[in-house]
Design a protein around this motif. Structure first.
Motif, PDB file in Angstrom:
ATOM      1  N   GLU A   1      -3.752  -3.127  -5.952  1.00 14.69           N
ATOM      2  CA  GLU A   1      -4.520  -4.370  -6.061  1.00 14.69           C
ATOM      3  C   GLU A   1      -3.887  -5.479  -5.229  1.00 14.69           C
ATOM      4  O   GLU A   1      -4.588  -6.253  -4.577  1.00 14.69           O
ATOM      5  CB  GLU A   1      -4.631  -4.782  -7.531  1.00 14.69           C
ATOM      6  CG  GLU A   1      -5.521  -3.840  -8.344  1.00 14.69           C
ATOM      7  CD  GLU A   1      -5.478  -4.121  -9.833  1.00 14.69           C
ATOM      8  OE1 GLU A   1      -6.371  -3.642 -10.550  1.00 14.69           O
ATOM      9  OE2 GLU A   1      -4.544  -4.819 -10.286  1.00 14.69           O
TER      10      GLU A   1
ATOM     11  N   THR B   1      -5.108  -8.223   2.014  1.00 13.39           N
ATOM     12  CA  THR B   1      -5.792  -7.837   3.257  1.00 13.39           C
ATOM     13  C   THR B   1      -6.834  -8.890   3.609  1.00 13.39           C
ATOM     14  O   THR B   1      -7.729  -9.169   2.815  1.00 13.39           O
ATOM     15  CB  THR B   1      -6.473  -6.467   3.102  1.00 13.39           C
ATOM     16  OG1 THR B   1      -5.492  -5.500   2.717  1.00 13.39           O
ATOM     17  CG2 THR B   1      -7.119  -6.042   4.407  1.00 13.39           C
TER      18      THR B   1
ATOM     19  N   ALA C   1       0.830  -1.204   0.000  1.00 11.52           N
ATOM     20  CA  ALA C   1       0.000   0.000   0.000  1.00 11.52           C
ATOM     21  C   ALA C   1       0.867   1.258   0.000  1.00 11.52           C
ATOM     22  O   ALA C   1       0.585   2.220  -0.727  1.00 11.52           O
ATOM     23  CB  ALA C   1      -0.941   0.004   1.206  1.00 11.52           C
TER      24      ALA C   1
ATOM     25  N   ARG D   1     -14.708   4.169   1.770  1.00 11.09           N
ATOM     26  CA  ARG D   1     -15.294   3.205   0.823  1.00 11.09           C
ATOM     27  C   ARG D   1     -16.533   3.788   0.143  1.00 11.09           C
ATOM     28  O   ARG D   1     -16.731   3.614  -1.066  1.00 11.09           O
ATOM     29  CB  ARG D   1     -15.632   1.910   1.551  1.00 11.09           C
ATOM     30  CG  ARG D   1     -14.418   1.183   2.075  1.00 11.09           C
ATOM     31  CD  ARG D   1     -14.778   0.088   3.067  1.00 11.09           C
ATOM     32  NE  ARG D   1     -15.375  -1.052   2.408  1.00 11.09           N
ATOM     33  CZ  ARG D   1     -15.877  -2.100   3.061  1.00 11.09           C
ATOM     34  NH1 ARG D   1     -15.851  -2.122   4.397  1.00 11.09           N
ATOM     35  NH2 ARG D   1     -16.401  -3.103   2.401  1.00 11.09           N
TER      36      ARG D   1
ATOM     37  N   MET E   1      -4.038   1.623   4.164  1.00 12.04           N
ATOM     38  CA  MET E   1      -5.116   1.399   3.205  1.00 12.04           C
ATOM     39  C   MET E   1      -5.991   2.641   3.063  1.00 12.04           C
ATOM     40  O   MET E   1      -6.528   2.918   1.988  1.00 12.04           O
ATOM     41  CB  MET E   1      -5.955   0.195   3.639  1.00 12.04           C
ATOM     42  CG  MET E   1      -5.189  -1.120   3.654  1.00 12.04           C
ATOM     43  SD  MET E   1      -4.449  -1.543   2.055  1.00 12.04           S
ATOM     44  CE  MET E   1      -5.913  -1.789   1.058  1.00 12.04           C
TER      45      MET E   1
ATOM     46  N   ALA F   1     -10.272  -1.384  -6.193  1.00 14.14           N
ATOM     47  CA  ALA F   1      -9.528  -2.318  -5.353  1.00 14.14           C
ATOM     48  C   ALA F   1      -9.828  -2.117  -3.872  1.00 14.14           C
ATOM     49  O   ALA F   1      -9.869  -3.086  -3.107  1.00 14.14           O
ATOM     50  CB  ALA F   1      -8.022  -2.169  -5.616  1.00 14.14           C
ATOM     51  N   VAL F   2     -10.028  -0.866  -3.445  1.00 14.78           N
ATOM     52  CA  VAL F   2     -10.192  -0.611  -2.010  1.00 14.78           C
ATOM     53  C   VAL F   2     -11.640  -0.732  -1.542  1.00 14.78           C
ATOM     54  O   VAL F   2     -11.881  -0.908  -0.343  1.00 14.78           O
ATOM     55  CB  VAL F   2      -9.646   0.782  -1.625  1.00 14.78           C
ATOM     56  CG1 VAL F   2      -8.183   0.899  -1.996  1.00 14.78           C
ATOM     57  CG2 VAL F   2     -10.437   1.894  -2.280  1.00 14.78           C
TER      58      VAL F   2
ATOM     59  N   CYS G   1     -12.451  -3.702   0.569  1.00 16.43           N
ATOM     60  CA  CYS G   1     -11.446  -3.960   1.606  1.00 16.43           C
ATOM     61  C   CYS G   1     -11.923  -3.433   2.961  1.00 16.43           C
ATOM     62  O   CYS G   1     -12.157  -2.230   3.119  1.00 16.43           O
ATOM     63  CB  CYS G   1     -10.127  -3.305   1.205  1.00 16.43           C
ATOM     64  SG  CYS G   1      -8.797  -3.634   2.353  1.00 16.43           S
TER      65      CYS G   1
ATOM     66  N   ALA H   1      -4.726  -4.798  -1.567  1.00 13.25           N
ATOM     67  CA  ALA H   1      -6.123  -5.132  -1.255  1.00 13.25           C
ATOM     68  C   ALA H   1      -6.332  -6.641  -1.207  1.00 13.25           C
ATOM     69  O   ALA H   1      -7.022  -7.156  -0.323  1.00 13.25           O
ATOM     70  CB  ALA H   1      -7.048  -4.490  -2.283  1.00 13.25           C
ATOM     71  N   GLU H   2      -5.726  -7.355  -2.149  1.00 11.50           N
ATOM     72  CA  GLU H   2      -5.885  -8.811  -2.172  1.00 11.50           C
ATOM     73  C   GLU H   2      -5.246  -9.470  -0.954  1.00 11.50           C
ATOM     74  O   GLU H   2      -5.717 -10.508  -0.488  1.00 11.50           O
ATOM     75  CB  GLU H   2      -5.255  -9.372  -3.450  1.00 11.50           C
ATOM     76  CG  GLU H   2      -6.023  -9.022  -4.724  1.00 11.50           C
ATOM     77  CD  GLU H   2      -5.251  -9.381  -5.976  1.00 11.50           C
ATOM     78  OE1 GLU H   2      -4.135  -9.944  -5.832  1.00 11.50           O
ATOM     79  OE2 GLU H   2      -5.749  -9.111  -7.081  1.00 11.50           O
TER      80      GLU H   2
END
Length: 437
Positions: free
Chosen positions: A215, A221, A167, A268, A231, A256-257, A260, A218-219
């Motif tokens: 990405e 997390t 991040a 978000r 993040m 991506a976020v 998350c 995020a993946e």
């Protein structure tokens, strides 16, 4: 090319003593156009031989910066890349030259995943562990930006990628993109009398790299992760990319976020709103999720009100109906008999401050009176309320003060001037009054 009538073809590199760079970026293109594939292949062969002479210690002295910083980028892949990037003597020279960040970043040039053999993976892990043991304090966020302003985009990129986690790498790359895309880069280009076409190209490439790191972050997390500041910065970076003109990359970072959970609901929801209309369905699902939470206990109800509040602030489709939902939820609360309801009323009031200020003031008056009564007679509280006062008072006060601030209440509200007589409550109030809170 090197002895033209209009000036020198190579000039000293201000950012690295003893190094030279092309005086004009067109020279590299001209050299490519004036040479054929056979001549270029012979030049590459001679370059490899020269590099090998340094790697095998045939030459004494300080290794040229080109071999330390730029030569691995020419190799792209294969055994020669592994030989150079993983050579411990070369890594030591990078560290001694103050380029630890480059040594770590160059490890990422090697193939990853299934393309990386077990032997290479083991050597990469060992190199990373040894180099990390020498790690200096984290590179300041401002440093990659400054190198980008100075025109050394490659160095700025390396410093950005030297960050410890994915991040942070993405966020620092976005800082470089913002320079290359903004007025600062244009001013620097005009001052150096060079074209900024390549800056635009570099900005696009770095923006895409930032998305890849975003990405990955995020993946990696896990579900139900606690909120993470890194993040959160990543969500802001996505919006920065859009502002810089890299809209496609910015939207990809925001995508991506959004799912998350290490990112706050506020970020978000704003990200989803920025991607409208493609995320309208996600916003609808989130609203339904909040409705389910509202049927649960205190923590779940607080999260539901937080979600609705952020959706209202972002003015998502259906925000007027959500205001009614929040008002109805708060009307069913009884702060005078349950102090946890003070928190919920404060959260609901914060969601309704825009457009329903009078209703919000009345709601907060009820919450204020409940706290005054609790401070005045703590012995009359239920065990649950006493526990809430002992354990959660600071959170309650922060929520109430924030709501009061949002509706322009006076800072001299009566309960903020109140001096409780209960020793335990006075201790909690003293703790809350620290500057950090």
């Amino acid at each position: 090319m090197l002895k033209t009538a209009w000036g020198r073809g190579l000039v000293p590199d201000d950012l690295s003593a003893g190094s030279h760079v092309f005086a004009d970026r067109e020279l590299l293109r001209t050299a490519w156009e004036k040479t054929g594939p056979d001549l270029r292949a012979e030049c590459v062969r001679r370059l490899h031989a020269w590099a090998d002479s340094w790697l095998t210690d045939e030459r004494a002295g300080t290794m040229p910066r080109y071999l330390l910083s730029y030569y691995p980028g020419l190799l792209c892949e294969g055994s020669r890349l592994e030989q150079y990037v993983l050579d411990p003597r070369r890594q030591r020279r990078l560290v001694e030259a103050g380029r630890l960040d480059e040594a770590l970043t160059q490890l990422d040039l090697l193939p990853d995943g299934e393309d990386r053999t077990p032997e290479v993976a083991a050597r990469v892990a060992l190199s990373r562990a040894v180099l990390s043991g020498r790690t200096r304090p984290a590179v300041p966020l401002e440093l990659p930006r400054l190198f980008a302003l100075a025109g050394d985009v490659a160095r700025a990129r390396q410093l950005a990628l030297s960050a410890a986690d994915d991040a942070a790498k993405a966020v620092r790359l976005v800082e470089v993109v913002s320079v290359l895309s903004g007025a600062e880069a244009q001013d620097a280009a005009e001052a150096s009398d060079t074209s900024d076409d390549s800056d635009v190209s570099d900005a696009g490439e770095l923006a895409r790299a930032a998305v890849r790191w975003a990405e990955r972050a995020a993946e990696a997390t896990p579900p139900f992760a606690e909120q993470d500041d890194g993040m959160e910065e990543l969500a802001k970076a996505g919006r920065t990319l859009i502002t810089c003109g890299a809209e496609e990359a910015g939207r990809a970072a925001l995508r991506a976020v959004i799912p998350c959970e290490a990112v706050s609901w506020a970020s978000r929801v704003r990200a989803a709103q920025a991607l409208a209309p493609e995320r309208v369905e996600w916003l609808t699902e989130v609203s339904r999720y909040a409705s389910v939470l509202a049927e649960g206990g205190f923590d779940e109800q607080a999260e539901a009100l937080e979600i609705w509040g952020e959706m209202i602030k972002a003015r998502v489709p259906g925000d007027v109906a959500l205001r009614d939902v929040v008002k109805d939820s708060c009307d069913a609360l009884e702060p005078s008999t349950d102090l946890t309801h003070v928190d919920l009323v404060a959260l609901g009031a914060g969601a309704l401050t825009s457009g329903r200020r009078d209703q919000t003031r009345r709601m907060l008056k009820v919450a204020e009176q409940a706290l005054l009564d609790a401070f005045a007679a703590p012995e009359a509280l239920s065990p649950a309320d006493r526990a809430h006062l002992d354990l959660e008072l600071s959170t309650t006060l922060v929520r109430v003060v924030q709501a009061l601030h949002d509706v322009d209440f006076s800072a001299e509200s009566s309960w903020l001037r109140f001096r409780p007589s209960c020793a335990g409550t006075r201790s909690a109030m003293t703790s809350w009054n620290r500057p950090t809170q």
